[in-house]
Write a protein that holds these residues in place. Structure first.
Motif, PDB file in Angstrom:
ATOM      1  N   HIS A 125      -8.959  61.840  -9.857  1.00  0.00           N
ATOM      2  CA  HIS A 125      -8.225  61.076 -10.860  1.00  0.00           C
ATOM      3  C   HIS A 125      -7.559  59.846 -10.238  1.00  0.00           C
ATOM      4  O   HIS A 125      -6.957  59.943  -9.170  1.00  0.00           O
ATOM      5  CB  HIS A 125      -7.143  61.950 -11.512  1.00  0.00           C
ATOM      6  N   GLY A 126      -7.678  58.728 -10.929  1.00  0.00           N
ATOM      7  CA  GLY A 126      -6.985  57.508 -10.533  1.00  0.00           C
ATOM      8  C   GLY A 126      -5.802  57.258 -11.463  1.00  0.00           C
ATOM      9  O   GLY A 126      -5.484  58.074 -12.329  1.00  0.00           O
ATOM     10  N   ARG A 127      -5.149  56.117 -11.276  1.00  0.00           N
ATOM     11  CA  ARG A 127      -3.940  55.812 -12.047  1.00  0.00           C
ATOM     12  C   ARG A 127      -4.306  55.034 -13.308  1.00  0.00           C
ATOM     13  O   ARG A 127      -4.735  53.882 -13.233  1.00  0.00           O
ATOM     14  CB  ARG A 127      -2.960  55.010 -11.191  1.00  0.00           C
ATOM     15  N   SER A 128      -4.133  55.649 -14.458  1.00  0.00           N
ATOM     16  CA  SER A 128      -4.534  54.988 -15.703  1.00  0.00           C
ATOM     17  C   SER A 128      -3.564  53.875 -16.088  1.00  0.00           C
ATOM     18  O   SER A 128      -3.950  52.921 -16.759  1.00  0.00           O
ATOM     19  CB  SER A 128      -4.657  56.012 -16.828  1.00  0.00           C
ATOM     20  N   GLY A 129      -2.315  53.970 -15.651  1.00  0.00           N
ATOM     21  CA  GLY A 129      -1.317  52.958 -16.031  1.00  0.00           C
ATOM     22  C   GLY A 129      -1.507  51.619 -15.351  1.00  0.00           C
ATOM     23  O   GLY A 129      -0.866  50.636 -15.732  1.00  0.00           O
ATOM     24  N   THR A 130      -2.359  51.553 -14.341  1.00  0.00           N
ATOM     25  CA  THR A 130      -2.607  50.282 -13.667  1.00  0.00           C
ATOM     26  C   THR A 130      -4.038  49.795 -13.876  1.00  0.00           C
ATOM     27  O   THR A 130      -4.552  49.001 -13.103  1.00  0.00           O
ATOM     28  CB  THR A 130      -2.285  50.381 -12.157  1.00  0.00           C
ATOM     29  N   VAL A 175      -6.154  47.323 -15.664  1.00  0.00           N
ATOM     30  CA  VAL A 175      -5.818  46.010 -16.238  1.00  0.00           C
ATOM     31  C   VAL A 175      -7.083  45.299 -16.680  1.00  0.00           C
ATOM     32  O   VAL A 175      -8.188  45.607 -16.228  1.00  0.00           O
ATOM     33  CB  VAL A 175      -5.041  45.133 -15.229  1.00  0.00           C
ATOM     34  N   PRO A 180      -1.494  44.618  -2.134  1.00  0.00           N
ATOM     35  CA  PRO A 180      -0.547  45.722  -1.973  1.00  0.00           C
ATOM     36  C   PRO A 180      -0.028  45.819  -0.538  1.00  0.00           C
ATOM     37  O   PRO A 180      -0.735  45.456   0.408  1.00  0.00           O
ATOM     38  CB  PRO A 180      -1.391  46.952  -2.306  1.00  0.00           C
ATOM     39  N   SER A 181       1.184  46.320  -0.416  1.00  0.00           N
ATOM     40  CA  SER A 181       1.728  46.690   0.887  1.00  0.00           C
ATOM     41  C   SER A 181       1.767  48.207   0.999  1.00  0.00           C
ATOM     42  O   SER A 181       1.758  48.904  -0.009  1.00  0.00           O
ATOM     43  CB  SER A 181       3.142  46.125   1.054  1.00  0.00           C
ATOM     44  N   PRO A 196      -7.645  59.629  -2.102  1.00  0.00           N
ATOM     45  CA  PRO A 196      -7.062  58.289  -2.180  1.00  0.00           C
ATOM     46  C   PRO A 196      -5.889  58.270  -3.159  1.00  0.00           C
ATOM     47  O   PRO A 196      -5.912  58.940  -4.184  1.00  0.00           O
ATOM     48  CB  PRO A 196      -8.203  57.426  -2.721  1.00  0.00           C
ATOM     49  N   PHE A 197      -4.874  57.471  -2.867  1.00  0.00           N
ATOM     50  CA  PHE A 197      -3.694  57.402  -3.732  1.00  0.00           C
ATOM     51  C   PHE A 197      -3.250  55.935  -3.809  1.00  0.00           C
ATOM     52  O   PHE A 197      -3.774  55.178  -4.620  1.00  0.00           O
ATOM     53  CB  PHE A 197      -2.623  58.346  -3.165  1.00  0.00           C
ATOM     54  N   LEU A 198      -2.357  55.509  -2.911  1.00  0.00           N
ATOM     55  CA  LEU A 198      -1.849  54.142  -2.988  1.00  0.00           C
ATOM     56  C   LEU A 198      -2.886  53.097  -2.583  1.00  0.00           C
ATOM     57  O   LEU A 198      -2.742  51.922  -2.931  1.00  0.00           O
ATOM     58  CB  LEU A 198      -0.611  53.993  -2.097  1.00  0.00           C
ATOM     59  N   GLY A 199      -3.901  53.522  -1.866  1.00  0.00           N
ATOM     60  CA  GLY A 199      -4.973  52.599  -1.497  1.00  0.00           C
ATOM     61  C   GLY A 199      -5.790  52.152  -2.696  1.00  0.00           C
ATOM     62  O   GLY A 199      -6.595  51.221  -2.602  1.00  0.00           O
ATOM     63  N   SER A 230      -4.212  52.793  -6.276  1.00  0.00           N
ATOM     64  CA  SER A 230      -3.439  52.851  -7.530  1.00  0.00           C
ATOM     65  C   SER A 230      -2.751  51.545  -7.908  1.00  0.00           C
ATOM     66  O   SER A 230      -2.157  51.461  -8.977  1.00  0.00           O
ATOM     67  CB  SER A 230      -2.386  53.969  -7.438  1.00  0.00           C
ATOM     68  N   PHE A 231      -2.824  50.520  -7.065  1.00  0.00           N
ATOM     69  CA  PHE A 231      -2.140  49.261  -7.402  1.00  0.00           C
ATOM     70  C   PHE A 231      -2.831  48.503  -8.530  1.00  0.00           C
ATOM     71  O   PHE A 231      -2.177  47.772  -9.260  1.00  0.00           O
ATOM     72  CB  PHE A 231      -1.978  48.378  -6.158  1.00  0.00           C
TER      73      PHE A 231
END
Lengths: 381, 381
Positions: free
Chosen positions: A137-142, A144, A153-154, A219-222, A224-225
């Motif tokens: 699962h990835g981040r649906s809120g980002t 675009v 991203p940092s 994978p997470f923050l790599g 989700s941006f």
């Protein structure tokens, strides 16, 4: 005269607003215009800011509506003309309210290439890879819409190392938009009753952040941006002439993953960096087909909601010029790409624009275009 | 007389409907009653089926509303009495529309225990674990309210092996409900301006499915079939007396992960199997605190939406009786638990009911109860 790639055989759905502040509403693209569906069809389901309400009507309504639109455009141009708005006078929005976003990993070559780079001492493919379509699962809120600037991203790039990603990358993918739900504890039925259409996806990836964080939970923050999608959702029916059996699979998949209906898709993708083609990934080479992804995603009883989005994973073909990410094209930065202006690239630099396009064969030897997905890298904050 | 654990110092928010078909609306629990907020406060924001609209008003409104409710209940019982409904006359619903759901992995003991079992030939903790709160996205569409039956999932448990999970497990966790959004490309600010409250979470897990699928992109179908949460969201203010500094960390976290405001929480969890306590996980032993999770989740510019939910990961303490999952309590099934009726358990059987409860210290030596999360296992379909 060649038929337009945005003609009657295409008619993708999107959400637009007229320049000057109108609230977003649903339209279909026809040539260089958008047809305002709420106006043309006198149906308030299209006077909303996403496709979700329309999709919720189900697959029979999707087919009927497409037939009505095609008929009106073909036979009664005078009646629809007041509802056709030039593309250069509209703004395009994210076309769906995304429920869950799942990203798969369906290219044999992409998975093998990344395995070689991330885990050089092991077999490139994990033992499960040929048995199931690996996904997460990835981040649906980002998620675009194309055109949204991508802020570099940092994050942590190693023990005690923090800063802007130095390995910002793309993944050229195909996304599948779920319009037909399924119940909790049940399974999905026919692919074409659940999947409304497709969209191009750029799964922006910070490889240095990803490499440090991804064990053991993925994978997470790599990732989700930001994930960009095309403003146009191409209905499945428009891809009828693109359907192919899908690549041979060994071993034979389990029963629940058996293919039905030839949902391999003969789409030709192109990836452009600042206007220059750097890759031509062939979707037909993907190992796992989207009907298999759907069956897998729901075999455990997970429900589907209207607006769920799942993507194929990076589309990479067997040849070097068919790889859908810079980490593969430059072999983790060790083999820079030479651009026509003499410059070179390993990963993305601030100001770079990446645009992914695709075409599919149409019914009469013509070509259908998918909506492009594009984004420009802004400096880290 | 001891103060009720559901008294004026608690007042958790939920969504209820009166038996007989009323549309769901927002209330707070007070003793064995629900206070109908739309009626008591004359505010239509509470006449909706989730807390999201209320949460979107922001942290100042959360504090003000709580003060108003406490004041009314304490000083004007006659005025609120018509709006108090006995709990046994209402049905409780999922209290939030979940945006993104992220699950962390913040217990040193849980991560170490699972490392030992899943990767016996390696160091139990991956090199990144002490540097960042490891997390991943779960499926928000299958977050269900306590009481929802859990259908045993089927799936692949190895190469060519398919069937109902034989290792169905729980994870006792604490969840954090985001009520304050943050912009794409930005970062979260103060914890208490973003996090509205907490809820108990049972992250149901099929260990055999998970073990086969989870490399290299993390857990997927082994988790996505269901995640249960309590019907009651405990506001942060009710946990003021539970705040503790959080466990010592070595190495010192990077600047962006530096703790602010003592968001370690001294919650005492209990896990019951068919009514019998099998574990007492202490939340105060968690290595990463929720303010650190929030800072990490947004450091790459990922936005927050109202309704996002993130969970701590399994709460396991240093002692054997403090482990928050059966895979740990039974060491992957090799050390069955003996129950008082003489039966034994490794993983969950059909018909088993798991209930997770928790208490926190209140302001006057009293105790605050969190809403329980419970679920019964139904046979595979």
């Amino acid at each position: 005269m060649t038929a337009s790639p945005w003609g009657l055989d295409n008619l993708p759905y999107g959400v637009f607003s007229r320049t000057g502040g109108e609230t977003p509403r649903v339209g279909v693209r026809y040539g260089d215009h958008v047809l305002d569906l709420a106006g043309a069809l006198h149906d308030e389901v299209f006077a909303t800011g996403s496709l979700n309400a329309f999709m919720a009507r189900g697959s029979a309504a999707w087919r009927d509506t497409r037939a009505v639109i095609r008929n009106k455009l073909a036979t009664d141009p005078a009646a629809v003309e007041p509802h056709l708005i030039p593309l250069d006078r509209v703004r395009l929005h994210l076309p769906i309210e995304v429920g869950d976003y799942v990203d798969f990993y369906c290219s044999l070559e992409h998975a093998s290439n990344l395995g070689r780079m991330f885990r050089p001492d092991e077999e490139p493919l994990k033992p499960n890879w040929r048995h199931l379509p690996v996904g997460y699962h990835g981040r649906s809120g980002t998620v675009v819409v194309s055109g949204t600037p991508i802020v570099r991203p940092s994050g942590q790039r190693g023990a005690g190392v923090f800063g802007p990603s130095a390995k910002l990358d793309i993944e050229a993918e195909l996304g599948f938009v779920v319009g037909g739900p399924s119940p909790l504890g049940g399974r999905a039925g026919r692919f074409e009753d659940h999947v409304f259409g497709v969209t191009l996806v750029n799964d922006w990836s910070a490889r240095d952040i990803q490499a440090w964080e991804y064990v053991p939970l993925g994978p997470f923050l790599g990732k989700s941006f930001a994930t960009s999608i095309s403003p146009w959702i191409t209905p499945l029916e428009a891809l009828a002439s693109a359907r192919v059996p899908g690549r041979a699979q060994d071993p034979e998949p389990l029963d629940y993953l058996r293919r039905a209906g030839q949902w391999g898709l003969d789409l030709a993708l192109e990836v452009r960096l600042n206007g220059e083609v750097v890759s031509r990934p062939p979707y037909r080479e993907m190992y796992w087909t989207p009907d298999q992804m759907l069956a897998h995603m729901t075999v455990n009883g997970a429900s589907l909601r209207v607006g769920d989005l799942y993507a194929s994973g990076t589309v990479s073909g067997p040849e070097a010029g068919q790889r859908g990410s810079f980490i593969e094209l430059t072999w983790n930065g060790t083999e820079p790409i030479k651009l026509s202006d003499g410059s070179v690239r390993t990963f993305l630099e601030d100001g770079d624009t990446v645009t992914i396009t695709a075409t599919a064969p149409g019914p009469d030897g013509n070509v259908i275009a998918l909506g492009e997905v594009s984004g420009t890298v802004n400096p880290a904050r």
